[in-house]
Design an enzyme around this catalytic site. Structure first.
Site, PDB file in Angstrom:
ATOM      1  N   TRP A  62       0.829  -1.206   0.000  1.00  0.00           N
ATOM      2  CA  TRP A  62       0.000   0.000   0.000  1.00  0.00           C
ATOM      3  C   TRP A  62       0.863   1.254   0.000  1.00  0.00           C
ATOM      4  O   TRP A  62       0.545   2.243  -0.672  1.00  0.00           O
ATOM      5  CB  TRP A  62      -0.979   0.001   1.170  1.00  0.00           C
ATOM      6  CG  TRP A  62      -1.980  -1.113   1.070  1.00  0.00           C
ATOM      7  CD1 TRP A  62      -2.168  -2.138   1.949  1.00  0.00           C
ATOM      8  CD2 TRP A  62      -2.944  -1.308   0.014  1.00  0.00           C
ATOM      9  NE1 TRP A  62      -3.173  -2.960   1.503  1.00  0.00           N
ATOM     10  CE2 TRP A  62      -3.666  -2.478   0.331  1.00  0.00           C
ATOM     11  CE3 TRP A  62      -3.258  -0.619  -1.153  1.00  0.00           C
ATOM     12  CZ2 TRP A  62      -4.687  -2.973  -0.486  1.00  0.00           C
ATOM     13  CZ3 TRP A  62      -4.278  -1.108  -1.975  1.00  0.00           C
ATOM     14  CH2 TRP A  62      -4.967  -2.270  -1.634  1.00  0.00           C
ATOM     15  N   ASP A  71      -1.491   6.651   6.329  1.00  0.00           N
ATOM     16  CA  ASP A  71      -2.595   5.763   5.961  1.00  0.00           C
ATOM     17  C   ASP A  71      -2.814   4.829   7.151  1.00  0.00           C
ATOM     18  O   ASP A  71      -1.957   4.007   7.466  1.00  0.00           O
ATOM     19  CB  ASP A  71      -2.204   4.970   4.705  1.00  0.00           C
ATOM     20  CG  ASP A  71      -3.226   3.917   4.304  1.00  0.00           C
ATOM     21  OD1 ASP A  71      -4.224   3.734   5.025  1.00  0.00           O
ATOM     22  OD2 ASP A  71      -3.015   3.265   3.260  1.00  0.00           O
ATOM     23  N   LYS A 127     -11.861  -1.818   6.728  1.00  0.00           N
ATOM     24  CA  LYS A 127     -11.042  -2.744   7.502  1.00  0.00           C
ATOM     25  C   LYS A 127     -11.542  -2.795   8.948  1.00  0.00           C
ATOM     26  O   LYS A 127     -11.902  -3.840   9.457  1.00  0.00           O
ATOM     27  CB  LYS A 127      -9.564  -2.334   7.473  1.00  0.00           C
ATOM     28  CG  LYS A 127      -9.006  -2.086   6.070  1.00  0.00           C
ATOM     29  CD  LYS A 127      -8.885  -3.364   5.248  1.00  0.00           C
ATOM     30  CE  LYS A 127      -8.782  -3.130   3.758  1.00  0.00           C
ATOM     31  NZ  LYS A 127      -7.621  -2.416   3.287  1.00  0.00           N
TER      32      LYS A 127
HETATM   33  C1  LIG Z   1      -7.113  -1.900   2.030  1.00  0.00           C
HETATM   34  C2  LIG Z   1      -6.091  -0.851   2.150  1.00  0.00           C
HETATM   35  C3  LIG Z   1      -5.966   0.178   1.194  1.00  0.00           C
HETATM   36  C4  LIG Z   1      -6.832   0.257  -0.034  1.00  0.00           C
HETATM   37  O1  LIG Z   1      -8.107   0.644   0.284  1.00  0.00           O
HETATM   38  P1  LIG Z   1      -9.213   0.937  -0.823  1.00  0.00           P
HETATM   39  O2  LIG Z   1     -10.283   1.567  -0.018  1.00  0.00           O
HETATM   40  O3  LIG Z   1      -9.566  -0.363  -1.426  1.00  0.00           O
HETATM   41  O4  LIG Z   1      -8.619   1.876  -1.818  1.00  0.00           O
HETATM   42  C5  LIG Z   1      -5.008   1.142   1.397  1.00  0.00           C
HETATM   43  N1  LIG Z   1      -4.208   1.112   2.474  1.00  0.00           N
HETATM   44  C6  LIG Z   1      -4.292   0.138   3.404  1.00  0.00           C
HETATM   45  C7  LIG Z   1      -3.376   0.151   4.572  1.00  0.00           C
HETATM   46  C8  LIG Z   1      -5.228  -0.867   3.265  1.00  0.00           C
HETATM   47  O5  LIG Z   1      -5.310  -1.837   4.189  1.00  0.00           O
END
Ligand SMILES: *Cc1c(COP(=O)(O)O)cnc(C)c1O
Length: 361
Positions: free
Chosen positions: A101, A171, A195
């Site tokens: 990511w 993030d 998540k």
């Molecule tokens: C799942 C995830 C993403 C991507 O998320 P989307 O909403 O599908 O774009 C980005 N960063 C992390 C840490 C993730 O776990």
């Protein structure tokens, strides 16, 4: 059929109480005669829902008044572009590469300016968090970027990296609300909610006000300009109304559980059940260095592909879903987010013990 123990990395398990409450309100939300899915985003009813969700999130995370909270669409991935577009003034940013990511965000940022990878753990398949106490931060960097919890590899930053005064962007998609964080250590915190919070379709951005500017890159789409969204209080266009409503319920559920200090205690206890077993098992092994372990995503292997496959099949048959590891890592991964009950992890470990006994000659 009853509910399974769902160890999915995302979209992931939600609190059963929240789902039940939403089911009860499905046809008639609090006497208004319609579902939240059917109501105008300009209605007082919905305004109350989004205002309350924001207030509860602020409360849970102790978000200072000089930070805006935005409920947006496009997932975490859309912010990979929005971040450089909104924050690159000098056209330079530093990225810490701790998994896929972070790498995707880094590659996206390269389209808009000079993105530097100033640390990486790719040399050991991202199984640790690099030392971030004395980074080679670029003098003209507009920000330093991290992925705080690496969903795929199961690592988490053990402490806030030292950015030498530069703005830190994080993030936190897979660790948000799992434990307290000091929001003021960050310029921007953002998370896709699927998540650890709610249904896919919502991304929440917590942004220090001085970073929300008009002078963004000139080609920035209006929708990706944080100022557009902030000025309209997340209602520039139709927001993901139903998703925000469920997030709001999860925030209330977390408050009722005692907030983030309490969640941290529960999560540490829950993760310890699994890690202690992995540390003592002769068959199963965790793949992450001890100091970098995530509380939320726990990858593990047997070291034998066939045995991994057998475990995944048998665990599924026993009611433990989505334990298969990420396609790039193999093995297994148990995601044990806030909504995974302690009992789910206890039962999983019991099952692993029995599997180990049955498959050891
Ligand atoms: C799942 C995830 C993403 C991507 O998320 P989307 O909403 O599908 O774009 C980005 N960063 C992390 C840490 C993730 O776990």
């Amino acid at each position: 059929m009853g509910r399974v123990y769902n160890f999915s990395a995302g979209p992931a398990v939600l609190p059963e109480e929240v789902l039940k409450e939403a089911a009860e309100e499905m046809l008639d939300y609090r006497g208004c005669g319609m579902s939240v899915m059917e109501m105008s985003h300009r209605s007082k009813m919905f305004q109350d829902i989004i205002d309350e969700a924001e207030a509860d999130l602020r409360d849970l995370m102790n978000i200072p008044d000089n930070y805006k909270v935005l409920f947006l669409q496009g997932g975490a991935s859309q912010q990979f572009s929005a971040i450089p577009m909104n924050l690159m003034k000098n056209g330079v940013a530093d990225y810490i590469i701790t998994g896929q990511w972070a790498k995707k965000a880094y590659q996206e940022a390269k389209k808009y300016g000079k993105a530097n990878a100033i640390a990486s753990s790719e040399d050991k398949t991202f199984s640790y968090i690099p030392d971030c106490s004395d980074l080679n931060v670029s003098e003209d960097a507009d920000y330093v970027y991290v992925c705080y919890n690496n969903t795929i590899y199961g690592t988490k930053f053990p402490e806030v990296p030292n950015t030498k005064g530069k703005i830190l962007v994080a993030d936190m998609s897979s660790c948000i609300l799992s434990e307290p964080v000091n929001v003021e250590d960050f310029g921007v915190i953002y998370f896709g909610v699927q998540k650890n919070v709610g249904p896919a379709g919502v991304v929440v951005c917590i942004i220090r006000e001085d970073l929300i500017r008009d002078d963004v890159m000139e080609f920035t789409p209006n929708m990706l300009k944080w100022k557009t969204q902030a000025d309209a209080n997340s209602l520039f266009n139709t927001p993901p109304c139903y998703g925000i409503y469920i997030c709001g319920k999860v925030f209330k559920w977390l408050k009722a559980k005692g907030g983030l200090e309490e969640m941290k205690k529960i999560n540490e206890k829950k993760a310890a059940i699994l890690y202690d077993f992995l540390d003592n098992s002769k068959m199963f092994k965790g793949t992450v260095e001890k100091g970098s372990r995530s509380l939320m995503n726990v990858p593990f292997v047997t070291g034998d592909k066939d045995l991994d496959a057998k475990f995944i099949a048998e665990s599924k048959a026993a009611g433990f879903e989505n334990l298969k590891g990420h396609r790039t890592v193999g093995g297994m991964r148990a995601s044990i987010y806030n909504a995974m009950p302690m009992e789910g992890v206890e039962k999983l470990v019991e099952f692993m013990k029995a599997f180990e006994e049955a498959n050891t000659k």
